[in-house]
Design a protein around this motif. Structure first.
Motif, PDB file in Angstrom:
ATOM      1  N   CYS A   1       0.854  -1.191   0.000  1.00 60.88           N
ATOM      2  CA  CYS A   1       0.000   0.000   0.000  1.00 60.88           C
ATOM      3  C   CYS A   1       0.888   1.239   0.000  1.00 60.88           C
ATOM      4  O   CYS A   1       1.825   1.352   0.804  1.00 60.88           O
ATOM      5  CB  CYS A   1      -0.892   0.017   1.232  1.00 60.88           C
ATOM      6  N   VAL A   2       0.596   2.169  -0.892  1.00 63.10           N
ATOM      7  CA  VAL A   2       1.371   3.405  -1.025  1.00 63.10           C
ATOM      8  C   VAL A   2       0.527   4.565  -0.521  1.00 63.10           C
ATOM      9  O   VAL A   2      -0.622   4.736  -0.931  1.00 63.10           O
ATOM     10  CB  VAL A   2       1.781   3.650  -2.490  1.00 63.10           C
TER      11      VAL A   2
ATOM     12  N   PRO B   1      12.703   0.107  -4.776  1.00 62.30           N
ATOM     13  CA  PRO B   1      13.287   0.014  -3.431  1.00 62.30           C
ATOM     14  C   PRO B   1      12.753   1.129  -2.531  1.00 62.30           C
ATOM     15  O   PRO B   1      12.606   2.273  -2.954  1.00 62.30           O
ATOM     16  CB  PRO B   1      14.793   0.178  -3.682  1.00 62.30           C
ATOM     17  N   ALA B   2      12.455   0.759  -1.295  1.00 56.15           N
ATOM     18  CA  ALA B   2      11.962   1.715  -0.302  1.00 56.15           C
ATOM     19  C   ALA B   2      13.039   1.941   0.751  1.00 56.15           C
ATOM     20  O   ALA B   2      13.681   0.994   1.212  1.00 56.15           O
ATOM     21  CB  ALA B   2      10.683   1.196   0.340  1.00 56.15           C
ATOM     22  N   ILE B   3      13.234   3.198   1.129  1.00 60.69           N
ATOM     23  CA  ILE B   3      14.289   3.571   2.071  1.00 60.69           C
ATOM     24  C   ILE B   3      13.670   3.786   3.452  1.00 60.69           C
ATOM     25  O   ILE B   3      12.761   4.601   3.596  1.00 60.69           O
ATOM     26  CB  ILE B   3      14.994   4.861   1.617  1.00 60.69           C
TER      27      ILE B   3
ATOM     28  N   MET C   1       5.116   6.816   0.583  1.00 61.40           N
ATOM     29  CA  MET C   1       5.733   5.791   1.424  1.00 61.40           C
ATOM     30  C   MET C   1       4.983   4.480   1.324  1.00 61.40           C
ATOM     31  O   MET C   1       3.789   4.430   1.007  1.00 61.40           O
ATOM     32  CB  MET C   1       5.771   6.249   2.878  1.00 61.40           C
ATOM     33  N   GLN C   2       5.719   3.399   1.575  1.00 66.40           N
ATOM     34  CA  GLN C   2       5.135   2.065   1.699  1.00 66.40           C
ATOM     35  C   GLN C   2       4.522   1.977   3.090  1.00 66.40           C
ATOM     36  O   GLN C   2       5.212   2.150   4.093  1.00 66.40           O
ATOM     37  CB  GLN C   2       6.217   0.999   1.536  1.00 66.40           C
TER      38      GLN C   2
ATOM     39  N   ASP D   1       2.424   6.861   9.737  1.00 68.51           N
ATOM     40  CA  ASP D   1       3.316   7.540   8.789  1.00 68.51           C
ATOM     41  C   ASP D   1       4.782   7.181   9.046  1.00 68.51           C
ATOM     42  O   ASP D   1       5.674   8.035   8.935  1.00 68.51           O
ATOM     43  CB  ASP D   1       3.126   9.063   8.856  1.00 68.51           C
ATOM     44  N   THR D   2       5.036   5.923   9.364  1.00 66.03           N
ATOM     45  CA  THR D   2       6.393   5.473   9.682  1.00 66.03           C
ATOM     46  C   THR D   2       6.998   4.568   8.618  1.00 66.03           C
ATOM     47  O   THR D   2       8.138   4.124   8.756  1.00 66.03           O
ATOM     48  CB  THR D   2       6.394   4.710  11.024  1.00 66.03           C
TER      49      THR D   2
END
Length: 321
Positions: A106-107, A192-194, A139-140, A146-147
């Motif tokens: 989920c974005v 890729p998610a940071i 964000m993912q 919101d973390t």
């Protein structure tokens, strides 16, 4: 070989979410379902009103779901074989079972540069704090507030006289503009998610009417930012002779302490100057509840405000009305 379009569900409710829904409609995805908050009473007649997202979705013939709770929605999404859920200012927390359904996760489109201003009112709190820049973060989503790890960021300057409405409108468009290339990339390959850093993390507390009352002991620059941050809601306010005055626009006046905080230093032509802590504030646009917002000159022509009178917050019985 033509790639198979992503099967996407969207969850959003207010005006801020509309540009992102439009971005999905214009993208090469299959938009299966739109989730939005149930219709709410609105206006003087308190008639049920559809959300802006629902209005747009129905216009395009999309399937709309408006559950009060999401606890039983996971099987519905599983049956639709969803690849991705895009969430923008939806208003309900997605449970873990729902987060785990789409294969790409989920974005969420969030109106700040995370981890700064997690939470419900990032636009207003950024202006109130005097931030020079803000932006949007894609964000993912995880189970935190919101973390989740970051997929994309876009930033923008906050104008010196910008209020929450104008910044809201710009960030809504910026969020949609940032979402489009991410959708295209996700359709080809994983992105890729940071992970978010914890340094600089802070929470954007929900706005309340009680916070809108101005404390004239505060510095004028703090008050000026709060007036911009609380426009269009809950609108900064103060009382004069027992009457409420709503304050929509102001600028810094001359420095110095000329009177007690809250005292009207000057009231003539287009100048309404109020003593604050260590300086003065000039009100540029005012409104009485139920009336129209007026520039200072027009307002003073119809409402007598005398130098030496004092603006103040109401007493404790009225402070939270």
């Amino acid at each position: 070989m033509t790639p198979v379009p992503l099967r996407v569900a969207f969850a959003g409710t207010p005006d801020f979410a509309v540009p992102s829904l439009e971005a999905l409609l214009e993208s090469d995805v299959e938009l299966t379902t739109v989730y939005t908050q149930p219709d709410r009473p609105a206006g003087r007649g308190r008639k049920l009103r559809a959300s802006p997202v629902k209005t747009l979705a129905l216009h395009h013939g999309l399937t709309v779901r408006q559950p009060v709770s999401l606890g039983t929605e996971a099987p519905t999404l599983q049956a639709e074989k969803i690849d991705l859920i895009v969430v923008v200012a939806y208003g309900l927390i997605l449970p873990r079972a729902m987060l785990e359904v789409p294969r790409l996760g989920c974005v969420n489109v969030h109106a700040s540069i995370l981890p700064r201003w997690r939470g419900a009112a990032p636009i207003q709190r950024a202006i109130e704090a005097g931030d020079r820049r803000t932006g949007v973060t894609l964000m993912q989503m995880d189970e935190g507030l919101d973390t989740g790890p970051i997929l994309a960021v876009a930033d923008t300057l906050i104008g010196e006289s910008e209020n929450s409405q104008s910044l809201h409108d710009r960030l809504a468009v910026l969020g949609a503009r940032t979402l489009r290339p991410l959708l295209a990339q996700l359709s080809r390959t994983p992105v890729p998610a940071i992970p978010q850093v914890q340094e600089g993390a802070c929470y954007a507390q929900q706005l309340t009417r009680a916070q809108a009352w101005l404390d004239w002991h505060e510095p004028p620059d703090v008050l000026e930012r709060r007036i911009r941050a609380f426009n269009p809601w809950p609108i900064a306010r103060s009382q004069l002779d027992g009457m409420d005055y709503l304050m929509r626009h102001a600028r810094l006046g001359p420095p110095g302490n000329w009177a007690e905080p809250g005292v009207v230093v000057a009231a003539n032509d287009d100048v309404l100057q109020i003593q604050a802590g260590g300086g003065t504030l000039e009100l540029l646009e005012l409104q009485r509840p139920g009336g129209k917002a007026l520039d200072t000159r027009t307002f003073l022509n119809g409402h007598s405000i005398e130098p030496g009178s004092m603006f103040m917050a109401p007493g404790p019985p009225d402070a939270h009305r």
